[in-house]
Write a protein that holds these residues in place. Structure first.
Motif, PDB file in Angstrom:
ATOM      1  N   ASP A 252      14.253  80.197 106.619  1.00 39.75           N
ATOM      2  CA  ASP A 252      14.267  79.110 107.599  1.00 39.75           C
ATOM      3  C   ASP A 252      13.858  77.768 106.998  1.00 39.75           C
ATOM      4  O   ASP A 252      14.360  76.720 107.408  1.00 39.75           O
ATOM      5  N   SER A 253      12.935  77.772 106.052  1.00 39.28           N
ATOM      6  CA  SER A 253      12.491  76.520 105.422  1.00 39.28           C
ATOM      7  C   SER A 253      12.461  76.700 103.907  1.00 39.28           C
ATOM      8  O   SER A 253      11.398  76.867 103.313  1.00 39.28           O
ATOM      9  N   PRO A 254      13.620  76.701 103.270  1.00 40.59           N
ATOM     10  CA  PRO A 254      13.684  76.953 101.828  1.00 40.59           C
ATOM     11  C   PRO A 254      13.006  75.843 101.037  1.00 40.59           C
ATOM     12  O   PRO A 254      13.010  74.677 101.448  1.00 40.59           O
ATOM     13  N   PRO A 255      12.416  76.185  99.891  1.00 39.00           N
ATOM     14  CA  PRO A 255      11.803  75.177  99.027  1.00 39.00           C
ATOM     15  C   PRO A 255      12.857  74.292  98.373  1.00 39.00           C
ATOM     16  O   PRO A 255      14.034  74.665  98.308  1.00 39.00           O
ATOM     17  N   THR A 256      12.434  73.143  97.914  1.00 35.49           N
ATOM     18  CA  THR A 256      13.373  72.245  97.233  1.00 35.49           C
ATOM     19  C   THR A 256      13.326  72.401  95.727  1.00 35.49           C
ATOM     20  O   THR A 256      14.162  71.842  95.017  1.00 35.49           O
ATOM     21  N   ALA A 257      12.319  73.144  95.238  1.00 32.27           N
ATOM     22  CA  ALA A 257      12.177  73.341  93.793  1.00 32.27           C
ATOM     23  C   ALA A 257      11.540  74.697  93.538  1.00 32.27           C
ATOM     24  O   ALA A 257      10.961  75.315  94.441  1.00 32.27           O
ATOM     25  N   CYS A 258      11.658  75.150  92.303  1.00 34.63           N
ATOM     26  CA  CYS A 258      11.150  76.483  91.963  1.00 34.63           C
ATOM     27  C   CYS A 258      10.603  76.491  90.541  1.00 34.63           C
ATOM     28  O   CYS A 258      11.211  75.930  89.625  1.00 34.63           O
ATOM     29  N   PHE A 259       9.455  77.133  90.394  1.00 27.65           N
ATOM     30  CA  PHE A 259       8.909  77.407  89.067  1.00 27.65           C
ATOM     31  C   PHE A 259       8.999  78.913  88.846  1.00 27.65           C
ATOM     32  O   PHE A 259       8.424  79.703  89.596  1.00 27.65           O
ATOM     33  N   ALA A 260       9.749  79.322  87.809  1.00 25.00           N
ATOM     34  CA  ALA A 260       9.912  80.739  87.459  1.00 25.00           C
ATOM     35  C   ALA A 260       9.080  81.023  86.223  1.00 25.00           C
ATOM     36  O   ALA A 260       9.241  80.365  85.196  1.00 25.00           O
ATOM     37  N   SER A 261       8.193  82.012  86.320  1.00 22.35           N
ATOM     38  CA  SER A 261       7.154  82.143  85.298  1.00 22.35           C
ATOM     39  C   SER A 261       7.496  83.059  84.124  1.00 22.35           C
ATOM     40  O   SER A 261       6.605  83.422  83.349  1.00 22.35           O
ATOM     41  N   GLN A 262       8.754  83.432  83.977  1.00 18.45           N
ATOM     42  CA  GLN A 262       9.145  84.303  82.863  1.00 18.45           C
ATOM     43  C   GLN A 262      10.649  84.201  82.683  1.00 18.45           C
ATOM     44  O   GLN A 262      11.376  83.942  83.663  1.00 18.45           O
ATOM     45  N   ASN A 263      11.143  84.361  81.465  1.00 13.73           N
ATOM     46  CA  ASN A 263      12.554  84.060  81.212  1.00 13.73           C
ATOM     47  C   ASN A 263      13.526  84.942  82.000  1.00 13.73           C
ATOM     48  O   ASN A 263      14.556  84.463  82.494  1.00 13.73           O
ATOM     49  N   LEU A 264      13.239  86.222  82.160  1.00 13.28           N
ATOM     50  CA  LEU A 264      14.134  87.074  82.936  1.00 13.28           C
ATOM     51  C   LEU A 264      14.087  86.697  84.414  1.00 13.28           C
ATOM     52  O   LEU A 264      15.101  86.775  85.123  1.00 13.28           O
ATOM     53  N   VAL A 265      12.920  86.291  84.880  1.00 14.48           N
ATOM     54  CA  VAL A 265      12.787  85.816  86.258  1.00 14.48           C
ATOM     55  C   VAL A 265      13.600  84.539  86.452  1.00 14.48           C
ATOM     56  O   VAL A 265      14.266  84.346  87.481  1.00 14.48           O
ATOM     57  N   THR A 266      13.571  83.656  85.463  1.00 12.07           N
ATOM     58  CA  THR A 266      14.360  82.425  85.522  1.00 12.07           C
ATOM     59  C   THR A 266      15.848  82.729  85.632  1.00 12.07           C
ATOM     60  O   THR A 266      16.566  82.129  86.443  1.00 12.07           O
ATOM     61  N   ILE A 267      16.311  83.685  84.849  1.00 13.47           N
ATOM     62  CA  ILE A 267      17.730  84.049  84.877  1.00 13.47           C
ATOM     63  C   ILE A 267      18.112  84.588  86.257  1.00 13.47           C
ATOM     64  O   ILE A 267      19.164  84.262  86.813  1.00 13.47           O
ATOM     65  N   GLY A 268      17.238  85.414  86.838  1.00 17.49           N
ATOM     66  CA  GLY A 268      17.502  85.933  88.179  1.00 17.49           C
ATOM     67  C   GLY A 268      17.574  84.822  89.205  1.00 17.49           C
ATOM     68  O   GLY A 268      18.441  84.834  90.092  1.00 17.49           O
ATOM     69  N   ALA A 269      16.681  83.836  89.085  1.00 17.50           N
ATOM     70  CA  ALA A 269      16.696  82.706  90.019  1.00 17.50           C
ATOM     71  C   ALA A 269      17.975  81.891  89.872  1.00 17.50           C
ATOM     72  O   ALA A 269      18.566  81.446  90.869  1.00 17.50           O
ATOM     73  N   ILE A 270      18.426  81.708  88.639  1.00 15.21           N
ATOM     74  CA  ILE A 270      19.673  80.962  88.404  1.00 15.21           C
ATOM     75  C   ILE A 270      20.854  81.670  89.052  1.00 15.21           C
ATOM     76  O   ILE A 270      21.703  81.039  89.703  1.00 15.21           O
ATOM     77  N   ARG A 271      20.912  82.975  88.911  1.00 15.19           N
ATOM     78  CA  ARG A 271      22.009  83.735  89.517  1.00 15.19           C
ATOM     79  C   ARG A 271      22.027  83.566  91.040  1.00 15.19           C
ATOM     80  O   ARG A 271      23.087  83.393  91.653  1.00 15.19           O
ATOM     81  N   ALA A 272      20.833  83.623  91.633  1.00 14.53           N
ATOM     82  CA  ALA A 272      20.759  83.466  93.096  1.00 14.53           C
ATOM     83  C   ALA A 272      21.219  82.080  93.520  1.00 14.53           C
ATOM     84  O   ALA A 272      22.003  81.933  94.478  1.00 14.53           O
ATOM     85  N   LEU A 273      20.764  81.053  92.822  1.00 10.65           N
ATOM     86  CA  LEU A 273      21.138  79.686  93.183  1.00 10.65           C
ATOM     87  C   LEU A 273      22.635  79.463  93.019  1.00 10.65           C
ATOM     88  O   LEU A 273      23.267  78.767  93.832  1.00 10.65           O
ATOM     89  N   ARG A 274      23.221  80.064  92.015  1.00 14.65           N
ATOM     90  CA  ARG A 274      24.661  79.897  91.807  1.00 14.65           C
ATOM     91  C   ARG A 274      25.449  80.653  92.888  1.00 14.65           C
ATOM     92  O   ARG A 274      26.502  80.184  93.342  1.00 14.65           O
ATOM     93  N   GLN A 275      24.947  81.818  93.278  1.00 15.72           N
ATOM     94  CA  GLN A 275      25.611  82.544  94.371  1.00 15.72           C
ATOM     95  C   GLN A 275      25.635  81.716  95.646  1.00 15.72           C
ATOM     96  O   GLN A 275      26.608  81.724  96.397  1.00 15.72           O
ATOM     97  N   LEU A 276      24.544  80.994  95.875  1.00 12.79           N
ATOM     98  CA  LEU A 276      24.421  80.178  97.086  1.00 12.79           C
ATOM     99  C   LEU A 276      25.003  78.782  96.908  1.00 12.79           C
ATOM    100  O   LEU A 276      24.955  77.969  97.836  1.00 12.79           O
ATOM    101  N   ASN A 277      25.508  78.519  95.695  1.00 11.93           N
ATOM    102  CA  ASN A 277      26.053  77.200  95.357  1.00 11.93           C
ATOM    103  C   ASN A 277      25.007  76.097  95.574  1.00 11.93           C
ATOM    104  O   ASN A 277      25.322  74.999  96.032  1.00 11.93           O
ATOM    105  N   ARG A 278      23.776  76.409  95.196  1.00 10.93           N
ATOM    106  CA  ARG A 278      22.691  75.445  95.355  1.00 10.93           C
ATOM    107  C   ARG A 278      22.055  75.079  94.017  1.00 10.93           C
ATOM    108  O   ARG A 278      20.998  74.458  93.979  1.00 10.93           O
ATOM    109  N   HIS A 279      22.697  75.462  92.919  1.00 15.72           N
ATOM    110  CA  HIS A 279      22.118  75.194  91.600  1.00 15.72           C
ATOM    111  C   HIS A 279      22.110  73.711  91.250  1.00 15.72           C
ATOM    112  O   HIS A 279      21.402  73.303  90.327  1.00 15.72           O
ATOM    113  N   GLN A 280      22.887  72.905  91.968  1.00 18.95           N
ATOM    114  CA  GLN A 280      22.876  71.456  91.738  1.00 18.95           C
ATOM    115  C   GLN A 280      21.931  70.731  92.710  1.00 18.95           C
ATOM    116  O   GLN A 280      21.713  69.532  92.565  1.00 18.95           O
TER     117      GLN A 280
END
Length: 354
Positions: A252-280
Motif C-alpha cells: 500500500d505504501s511502497p518505499p522510494t528507495a532500497c538498501f540491499a545488504s548483500q550482493n545476492l540480495v541486491t540481485i533479487g531486488a533488481i529482478r523484482a524491480l524490473r518485473q514491476l518496471n520500476r527499476h528506473q
C-alpha cells in the motif's frame, strides 16, 4: 589501518601426537596402530579398543597427506580456506587473492564452502586439519570458534576474514560494514529519499547485523524512523530477496528507495524491480559489488568491499606467521568504497527540498 586486540594468555605450542605415540600409549606395535587407524582387519577387538582409546586420549589426527608431498620442514605446502560459498562473487574473489599470493610461495590453496552451517564449518576444518594443512583462513558461520584453541596451541596459524572470531584470539581482516551501510543510506537521503527500505541477510551473521546497525544509525542522523514493514531480514538467496522485494513494492505504501545488504540480495531486488518496471523509479544501493553491475540499466550503485585486498592481507599474515614472526593478534580493517553508477542517484520526492 589496524586495531590491536587486548592480549590474552598464550598457550605453549606442543607437537601434534604421532602414530608412534598412539601405539606406545595403547601398548601395541606401530603397525597394529596403523591398521586400526586405516580401518584394516586383522586386529583383535581388545587391541583395537586400546588404540581407539589412545587416539581419543591424545586427540590424535591421522595425517592423510603423503610424506612424499611434505617439505623438509614438515609442512604440506597447502593452506586451507574455509569460505561461505565459493560460488559467491565475494568468496571467489577472496579465494583468488589467496591463491595469487600462495602461488608466489609455491603453496596450494584448498578451499571449501560452509553455506552458513556451523556443523559444516567444524567438519570442514576438521577435514583440513586432519590432512595437516599448514594454516587456516576462515570466514566463519558458527557463533563461537573456541573449539579451534587446540589448533592455535599446536602452532597452526589462523586468520579470520570478513567476520571477527568469537571465543578465540587470532588475527582478523575485516571490512567496516557499519560505516559502509551508513554511507549508502546517507547517499540515498542526499538524493531526496526518506522512505528507504532495508533488505537484509541472515540475522545470525555478524556482518548483517553490523550493516543493519549502520542503516538505522544513518537514518537516525537525519531524524528518520524507518517503517517496520519496510525492514526485511533473513534473505540469503536471490529468490528470497526477489519475493520480499515484490511484496514491498506492491504494498500500500511502497518505499522510494532500497538498501540491499548483500550482493545476492541486491540481485533479487533488481529482478523484482524490473518485473514491476520500476527499476528506473526506485533508487537502489547494494552492499558488495557483483559482476556486470555496471552494465545494467540503470547501472547499480554499490558499497564495494575489497576482497582482493582482504585476501592478500590475510595471506601476508599467514606467511609471516609461517616464517616465524610473532605478534599479538591484530584486527586489520579494509575500507569500503561507495561506487556511484546510476541506481543510487535516482531522485526521490525530497530531491528539491526538505
Amino acid at each position: 589501518m589496524h586495531r590491536v586486540n587486548e592480549p590474552s594468555p598464550s598457550g605453549i605450542a606442543k607437537p601434534r601426537p604421532t602414530l608412534r605415540d598412539v601405539a606406545l600409549l595403547a601398548g601395541v606395535s606401530s603397525k597394529t596402530a596403523s591398521r586400526v587407524v586405516n580401518g584394516e582387519s586383522g586386529v583383535s577387538p581388545a587391541k583395537a579398543k586400546a588404540v581407539q582409546r589412545a587416539i581419543t586420549q591424545l586427540d590424535y589426527r591421522p595425517n592423510f597427506t603423503a610424506s612424499s608431498l611434505r617439505r623438509s620442514n614438515g609442512r604440506t605446502a597447502a593452506i586451507a580456506a574455509v569460505l561461505e560459498d565459493v560460488a559467491n562473487p565475494f568468496s571467489s574473489a577472496l579465494h583468488r587473492a589467496l591463491e595469487d599470493v600462495a602461488r608466489e610461495r609455491d603453496v596450494l590453496i584448498i578451499a571449501g564452502s560452509i553455506d552458513e552451517d556451523p556443523d559444516r564449518e567444524r567438519a570442514l576444518i576438521q577435514a583440513f586439519t586432519m590432512r595437516q594443512a599448514d594454516a587456516l583462513v576462515i570466514v566463519p558461520a558458527s557463533g563461537d570458534q573456541a573449539y579451534l584453541s587446540r589448533e592455535i596451541i599446536a602452532g597452526t596459524p589462523v586468520v579470520f576474514v570478513d567476520r571477527p572470531p568469537i571465543g578465540l584470539h587470532v588475527d582478523a581482516v575485516l571490512a567496516d560494514n557499519q560505516a559502509g551501510a551508513a554511507a549508502a543510506v546517507h547517499h540515498l537521503v542526499a538524493h531526496g529519499h526518506r522512505d528507504i527500505a532495508y533488505l537484509g541477510d541472515l540475522q545470525t551473521i555478524v556482518t548483517a547485523r553490523q550493516r543493519f546497525q549502520g542503516y538505522k544509525e544513518a537514518l537516525s542522523d537525519h531524524g528518520i524512523r524507518p517503517a517496520t514493514e519496510h525492514i526485511v531480514h533473513d534473505l540469503h538467496t536471490e529468490q528470497a530477496a526477489e519475493q520480499a522485494a515484490l511484496r514491498l513494492f506492491t504494498g500500500d505504501s511502497p518505499p522510494t528507495a532500497c538498501f540491499a545488504s548483500q550482493n545476492l540480495v541486491t540481485i533479487g531486488a533488481i529482478r523484482a524491480l524490473r518485473q514491476l518496471n520500476r527499476h528506473q523509479q526506485v533508487a537502489l544501493v547494494g552492499f558488495d559489488d557483483f559482476p556486470l553491475a555496471e552494465l545494467l540499466q540503470p547501472a547499480v550503485t554499490v558499497v564495494a568491499q575489497d576482497p582482493f585486498t582482504m585476501g592478500r592481507v590475510a595471506a601476508s599474515l599467514i606467511f609471516r606467521r609461517l616464517d616465524g614472526e610473532s605478534w599479538q593478534p591484530t584486527t586489520h580493517f579494509v575500507e569500503t568504497q561507495l561506487i556511484t553508477r546510476g541506481s543510487g542517484e535516482i531522485p526521490g520526492p525530497y530531491a528539491d527540498g526538505p
